[in-house]
Design a protein around this motif. Structure first.
Motif, PDB file in Angstrom:
ATOM      1  N   ALA A 115      10.651 -72.746 -74.267  1.00  0.00           N
ATOM      2  CA  ALA A 115      11.600 -73.015 -73.597  1.00  0.00           C
ATOM      3  C   ALA A 115      11.949 -72.042 -72.719  1.00  0.00           C
ATOM      4  O   ALA A 115      12.342 -72.125 -71.210  1.00  0.00           O
ATOM      5  CB  ALA A 115      12.721 -73.872 -74.139  1.00  0.00           C
ATOM      6  N   LEU A 116      12.308 -70.778 -73.155  1.00  0.00           N
ATOM      7  CA  LEU A 116      12.727 -69.324 -72.571  1.00  0.00           C
ATOM      8  C   LEU A 116      11.949 -69.350 -71.326  1.00  0.00           C
ATOM      9  O   LEU A 116      12.507 -68.682 -70.361  1.00  0.00           O
ATOM     10  CB  LEU A 116      12.826 -68.332 -73.210  1.00  0.00           C
ATOM     11  CG  LEU A 116      13.718 -68.573 -74.658  1.00  0.00           C
ATOM     12  CD1 LEU A 116      13.740 -67.466 -75.511  1.00  0.00           C
ATOM     13  CD2 LEU A 116      15.167 -68.972 -74.298  1.00  0.00           C
ATOM     14  N   HIS A 117      10.617 -69.525 -71.275  1.00  0.00           N
ATOM     15  CA  HIS A 117       9.764 -69.201 -69.993  1.00  0.00           C
ATOM     16  C   HIS A 117      10.025 -69.896 -68.948  1.00  0.00           C
ATOM     17  O   HIS A 117       9.673 -69.605 -67.806  1.00  0.00           O
ATOM     18  CB  HIS A 117       8.551 -69.316 -70.291  1.00  0.00           C
ATOM     19  CG  HIS A 117       7.820 -70.842 -70.530  1.00  0.00           C
ATOM     20  ND1 HIS A 117       7.856 -71.638 -71.598  1.00  0.00           N
ATOM     21  CD2 HIS A 117       7.335 -71.557 -69.592  1.00  0.00           C
ATOM     22  CE1 HIS A 117       7.491 -72.525 -71.541  1.00  0.00           C
ATOM     23  NE2 HIS A 117       7.104 -72.762 -70.250  1.00  0.00           N
ATOM     24  N   GLU A 118      11.172 -71.027 -69.050  1.00  0.00           N
ATOM     25  CA  GLU A 118      11.537 -71.642 -68.003  1.00  0.00           C
ATOM     26  C   GLU A 118      12.664 -71.081 -67.247  1.00  0.00           C
ATOM     27  O   GLU A 118      12.972 -71.478 -66.241  1.00  0.00           O
ATOM     28  CB  GLU A 118      12.026 -73.065 -68.546  1.00  0.00           C
ATOM     29  CG  GLU A 118      10.828 -73.905 -69.180  1.00  0.00           C
ATOM     30  CD  GLU A 118      10.008 -74.600 -68.139  1.00  0.00           C
ATOM     31  OE1 GLU A 118      10.286 -74.523 -67.083  1.00  0.00           O
ATOM     32  OE2 GLU A 118       8.990 -75.325 -68.712  1.00  0.00           O
ATOM     33  N   MET A 119      13.210 -70.053 -67.779  1.00  0.00           N
ATOM     34  CA  MET A 119      14.529 -69.407 -67.145  1.00  0.00           C
ATOM     35  C   MET A 119      14.166 -68.202 -66.451  1.00  0.00           C
ATOM     36  O   MET A 119      13.516 -67.319 -66.795  1.00  0.00           O
ATOM     37  CB  MET A 119      15.435 -69.037 -68.516  1.00  0.00           C
ATOM     38  CG  MET A 119      15.361 -70.054 -69.479  1.00  0.00           C
ATOM     39  SD  MET A 119      16.065 -71.656 -68.638  1.00  0.00           S
ATOM     40  CE  MET A 119      15.943 -72.793 -70.077  1.00  0.00           C
ATOM     41  N   ASP A 120      15.175 -68.010 -65.398  1.00  0.00           N
ATOM     42  CA  ASP A 120      14.926 -66.719 -64.521  1.00  0.00           C
ATOM     43  C   ASP A 120      15.703 -65.771 -65.373  1.00  0.00           C
ATOM     44  O   ASP A 120      16.457 -65.861 -66.343  1.00  0.00           O
ATOM     45  CB  ASP A 120      15.601 -66.906 -63.309  1.00  0.00           C
ATOM     46  CG  ASP A 120      17.102 -67.205 -63.289  1.00  0.00           C
ATOM     47  OD1 ASP A 120      17.910 -66.539 -64.096  1.00  0.00           O
ATOM     48  OD2 ASP A 120      17.436 -67.989 -62.163  1.00  0.00           O
ATOM     49  N   PRO A 121      15.360 -64.320 -64.925  1.00  0.00           N
ATOM     50  CA  PRO A 121      16.136 -63.315 -65.825  1.00  0.00           C
ATOM     51  C   PRO A 121      17.588 -63.435 -66.086  1.00  0.00           C
ATOM     52  O   PRO A 121      17.899 -63.194 -67.442  1.00  0.00           O
ATOM     53  CB  PRO A 121      15.668 -61.913 -65.043  1.00  0.00           C
ATOM     54  CG  PRO A 121      14.413 -62.426 -64.462  1.00  0.00           C
ATOM     55  CD  PRO A 121      14.673 -64.013 -64.065  1.00  0.00           C
ATOM     56  N   GLU A 122      18.434 -63.860 -65.064  1.00  0.00           N
ATOM     57  CA  GLU A 122      19.546 -63.826 -65.361  1.00  0.00           C
ATOM     58  C   GLU A 122      20.141 -64.998 -66.335  1.00  0.00           C
ATOM     59  O   GLU A 122      20.993 -64.879 -67.228  1.00  0.00           O
ATOM     60  CB  GLU A 122      20.455 -64.040 -64.147  1.00  0.00           C
ATOM     61  CG  GLU A 122      22.165 -64.007 -64.215  1.00  0.00           C
ATOM     62  CD  GLU A 122      22.492 -63.063 -64.912  1.00  0.00           C
ATOM     63  OE1 GLU A 122      23.634 -62.926 -65.550  1.00  0.00           O
ATOM     64  OE2 GLU A 122      21.959 -61.715 -64.902  1.00  0.00           O
ATOM     65  N   GLN A 123      19.522 -66.028 -66.109  1.00  0.00           N
ATOM     66  CA  GLN A 123      19.569 -67.276 -67.193  1.00  0.00           C
ATOM     67  C   GLN A 123      19.276 -66.783 -68.550  1.00  0.00           C
ATOM     68  O   GLN A 123      20.069 -67.229 -69.511  1.00  0.00           O
ATOM     69  CB  GLN A 123      18.834 -68.603 -66.536  1.00  0.00           C
ATOM     70  CG  GLN A 123      19.234 -69.136 -65.371  1.00  0.00           C
ATOM     71  CD  GLN A 123      18.213 -70.309 -65.223  1.00  0.00           C
ATOM     72  OE1 GLN A 123      17.095 -70.197 -64.813  1.00  0.00           O
ATOM     73  NE2 GLN A 123      18.969 -71.531 -65.338  1.00  0.00           N
ATOM     74  N   LEU A 124      18.160 -66.281 -68.749  1.00  0.00           N
ATOM     75  CA  LEU A 124      17.555 -65.842 -69.802  1.00  0.00           C
ATOM     76  C   LEU A 124      18.816 -64.804 -70.697  1.00  0.00           C
ATOM     77  O   LEU A 124      19.026 -65.090 -71.805  1.00  0.00           O
ATOM     78  CB  LEU A 124      16.264 -65.057 -69.902  1.00  0.00           C
ATOM     79  CG  LEU A 124      15.602 -64.772 -71.090  1.00  0.00           C
ATOM     80  CD1 LEU A 124      15.590 -65.712 -72.116  1.00  0.00           C
ATOM     81  CD2 LEU A 124      14.248 -63.763 -70.503  1.00  0.00           C
ATOM     82  N   ARG A 125      19.243 -63.979 -69.821  1.00  0.00           N
ATOM     83  CA  ARG A 125      20.130 -62.997 -70.529  1.00  0.00           C
ATOM     84  C   ARG A 125      21.380 -63.903 -71.012  1.00  0.00           C
ATOM     85  O   ARG A 125      22.034 -63.735 -71.987  1.00  0.00           O
ATOM     86  CB  ARG A 125      20.600 -61.939 -69.704  1.00  0.00           C
ATOM     87  CG  ARG A 125      21.480 -60.990 -70.411  1.00  0.00           C
ATOM     88  CD  ARG A 125      21.528 -59.858 -69.326  1.00  0.00           C
ATOM     89  NE  ARG A 125      20.842 -58.885 -69.524  1.00  0.00           N
ATOM     90  CZ  ARG A 125      20.789 -57.825 -70.264  1.00  0.00           C
ATOM     91  NH1 ARG A 125      21.438 -57.603 -71.185  1.00  0.00           N
ATOM     92  NH2 ARG A 125      19.587 -57.231 -70.115  1.00  0.00           N
ATOM     93  N   GLN A 126      21.905 -64.672 -70.327  1.00  0.00           N
ATOM     94  CA  GLN A 126      23.191 -65.655 -70.441  1.00  0.00           C
ATOM     95  C   GLN A 126      22.671 -66.545 -71.565  1.00  0.00           C
ATOM     96  O   GLN A 126      23.796 -66.589 -72.583  1.00  0.00           O
ATOM     97  CB  GLN A 126      23.350 -66.605 -69.148  1.00  0.00           C
ATOM     98  CG  GLN A 126      24.013 -65.646 -68.046  1.00  0.00           C
ATOM     99  CD  GLN A 126      24.097 -66.506 -66.877  1.00  0.00           C
ATOM    100  OE1 GLN A 126      23.805 -67.688 -66.790  1.00  0.00           O
ATOM    101  NE2 GLN A 126      24.905 -66.101 -65.713  1.00  0.00           N
TER     102      GLN A 126
END
Length: 210
Positions: A115-126
């Motif tokens: 699932a994490l590959h669906e997130m942009d870098p800022e979303q991922l950090r959040q």
């Protein structure tokens, strides 16, 4: 940029399931894939587990075998309806992973699968910060997701899969040192275990017990 095949795979459960089964052959089948992230972990009947971005409950079905205290979280009402039908033993919450509407230190384990590959870098950090918050001291974040293949023979297949079904965020994850990012958040991180020619990584990240 999303492709029509990506849209269809989320709209039609039979297509998503078929794609997953084919992709999971590289690690020994779907059952093994769904349990990769929790291999080596000790879970008890009283363990509180959050299945983050649970989708239609494919991994949730295995988590409830270890504990009755499983909560699935996803932002898609369609996926959650499917999860409730597929795995009624769990409870479910509709929410975005970067804004988990739950209290601090609630869970022994947070699990997320592809699932994490669906997130942009800022979303991922959040999301990583939110996971750290909702974990109990000493709790574990168990992740399985994409990784740059260490075997060059796996690159063409992964690139084709990304082109057909993924967006630029999947490529961004390949360029992200996920263990390093987890450590920046405050996790203690074991060395990733690699599968499928290195194209999948499993990470166990632990919140400090202090």
């Amino acid at each position: 940029m999303a492709t029509i095949l990506r849209d269809w795979s989320y709209r039609y459960q039979w297509l998503y399931d078929g794609i997953t089964r084919i992709a999971a052959l590289s690690v020994g089948g779907e059952s093994r894939f769904r349990q990769l992230a929790i291999q080596g972990l000790t879970l008890h009947p009283d363990s509180k587990i959050l299945d983050l971005c649970c989708g239609s409950g494919q991994a949730t079905a295995y988590l409830v075998q270890s504990s009755p205290n499983v909560t699935g979280l996803d932002a898609s009402p369609l996926s959650l309806n499917r999860a409730r039908n597929n795995v009624p033993q769990a409870s479910y919450i509709e929410a975005f992973a970067e804004h988990i509407p739950l209290g601090d230190g609630e869970f022994d384990l947070v699990h997320t699968s592809a699932a994490l590959h669906e997130m942009d870098p800022e979303q991922l950090r959040q999301i990583l910060q939110e996971v750290y918050r909702v974990l109990k001291p000493g709790g574990t974040f168990a992740i399985v997701d994409f990784h740059p293949p260490t075997n060059p023979l796996f690159w063409p297949g992964l690139a084709l899969f990304f082109w057909l079904f993924e967006t630029e965020t999947a490529w961004q994850l390949l360029q992200t040192n996920l263990p390093e990012l987890l450590q920046e958040i405050g996790f203690n991180v074991d060395s990733p275990r690699l599968y499928a020619g290195g194209s999948l990584q499993v990470i166990h990240a632990q919140k400090s017990s202090k």
